[in-house]
Scaffold this motif. Sequence first.
Motif, PDB file in Angstrom:
ATOM      1  N   ASP A  68       0.836  -1.200   0.000  1.00  0.00           N
ATOM      2  CA  ASP A  68       0.000   0.000   0.000  1.00  0.00           C
ATOM      3  C   ASP A  68       0.871   1.250   0.000  1.00  0.00           C
ATOM      4  N   LYS A  69       1.962   1.224   0.750  1.00  0.00           N
ATOM      5  CA  LYS A  69       2.861   2.386   0.829  1.00  0.00           C
ATOM      6  C   LYS A  69       3.530   2.645  -0.517  1.00  0.00           C
ATOM      7  N   ALA A  70       3.920   1.571  -1.204  1.00  0.00           N
ATOM      8  CA  ALA A  70       4.551   1.738  -2.515  1.00  0.00           C
ATOM      9  C   ALA A  70       3.585   2.395  -3.494  1.00  0.00           C
ATOM     10  N   ALA A  71       2.316   2.013  -3.428  1.00  0.00           N
ATOM     11  CA  ALA A  71       1.316   2.593  -4.320  1.00  0.00           C
ATOM     12  C   ALA A  71       1.082   4.067  -3.999  1.00  0.00           C
ATOM     13  N   ARG A  72       0.954   4.377  -2.717  1.00  0.00           N
ATOM     14  CA  ARG A  72       0.675   5.760  -2.325  1.00  0.00           C
ATOM     15  C   ARG A  72       1.870   6.674  -2.589  1.00  0.00           C
ATOM     16  N   ASP A  73       3.052   6.212  -2.237  1.00  0.00           N
ATOM     17  CA  ASP A  73       4.257   7.029  -2.471  1.00  0.00           C
ATOM     18  C   ASP A  73       4.490   7.224  -3.973  1.00  0.00           C
ATOM     19  N   GLY A  74       4.251   6.165  -4.749  1.00  0.00           N
ATOM     20  CA  GLY A  74       4.430   6.270  -6.194  1.00  0.00           C
ATOM     21  C   GLY A  74       3.453   7.255  -6.814  1.00  0.00           C
ATOM     22  N   ALA A  75       2.216   7.222  -6.348  1.00  0.00           N
ATOM     23  CA  ALA A  75       1.215   8.164  -6.864  1.00  0.00           C
ATOM     24  C   ALA A  75       1.560   9.594  -6.465  1.00  0.00           C
ATOM     25  N   GLN A  76       2.003   9.761  -5.220  1.00  0.00           N
ATOM     26  CA  GLN A  76       2.354  11.096  -4.729  1.00  0.00           C
ATOM     27  C   GLN A  76       3.499  11.698  -5.537  1.00  0.00           C
ATOM     28  N   ALA A  77       4.419  10.857  -5.972  1.00  0.00           N
ATOM     29  CA  ALA A  77       5.577  11.343  -6.724  1.00  0.00           C
ATOM     30  C   ALA A  77       5.236  11.712  -8.164  1.00  0.00           C
ATOM     31  N   ARG A  78       4.120  11.204  -8.676  1.00  0.00           N
ATOM     32  CA  ARG A  78       3.804  11.387 -10.100  1.00  0.00           C
ATOM     33  C   ARG A  78       2.619  12.298 -10.366  1.00  0.00           C
TER      34      ARG A  78
END
Length: 293
Positions: free
Chosen positions: A47-57
């Motif tokens: 879940d963290k990988a998805a949220r951090d990835g979305a936040q970065a893009r």
Amino acid sequence: MALSGMTGFARVEGAHGAWSWAVEARSVNGRNLETRFRGPPGFESLDKAARDGAQARFQRGQLTVNLQAKRAETAGTTQVNVEVLERYLKAGGPYVATGMVGKPSLDGLLALRGVIDAREEEDAAEDRAMVEAAMAASIGQALDGLKAARLEEGAALTPILAGAVDRIDNLTSLADQEAAGQPAVLKERYARRLTDLIGESASEERIIQEAAAMAVKADVREELDRLASHVVAARALMNGEAAAGRRLDFLSQEFMREANTLCSKSALTALTTHGLDLKATIEQFREQVQNVE
């Protein structure tokens, strides 16, 4: 930076060891950035990988990241629970001996509950970490694909928005030309009304003074100047580096405010017509802006 939309979809598949998976990332319009992750039990850490990835893009939009994963059936052990099987044979023995039932077949015995014990092998900590790292990489690739899809939508929206701004610019120029004749019309209109009320005794000086006061109240120069400056700002935002959706949305409200005031001050049919055309074009612009990140 090109304009980016907020609608898109991307899918990425991956595999590592006994595991295989598919990641789907999709997004729709949203005032803020909201990310939801859905994955199989045991992979909540992604879940963290998805949220951090979305936040970065991304900066806006409602995102959903779905992870579907399965493990190969061979990745486990199967054995016969002899103790359970013997209990079944012992319990059924008297019935077989008296001929009440026939001898049980092997496939029938193996199908009895508890006879076959199938257990999945536990992943070693190191293998599990590698699987999750590979899945996280796939999530990143899916988000990259989603970003590309949103940029494609933005590229399709750009000429539509630019065309609307060009029409607003043109209508503002036409309104400017018509507005130049508004003071003379107001003077003539006031003089006619005043003459109707008090007859021919109305002095030219009084008519000029009252008409001038009316002209000041009906002056649309400020509205036209603001519309022209908003056109410049809109073009700068669409050609800028930062995400422009929020500011374009605010600008569309300012466009409409000036167009409404222009219509309320208009004393000419042609000027009112241009004002109404402006409002219709601005509304079209505003609707398309809702799709911009």
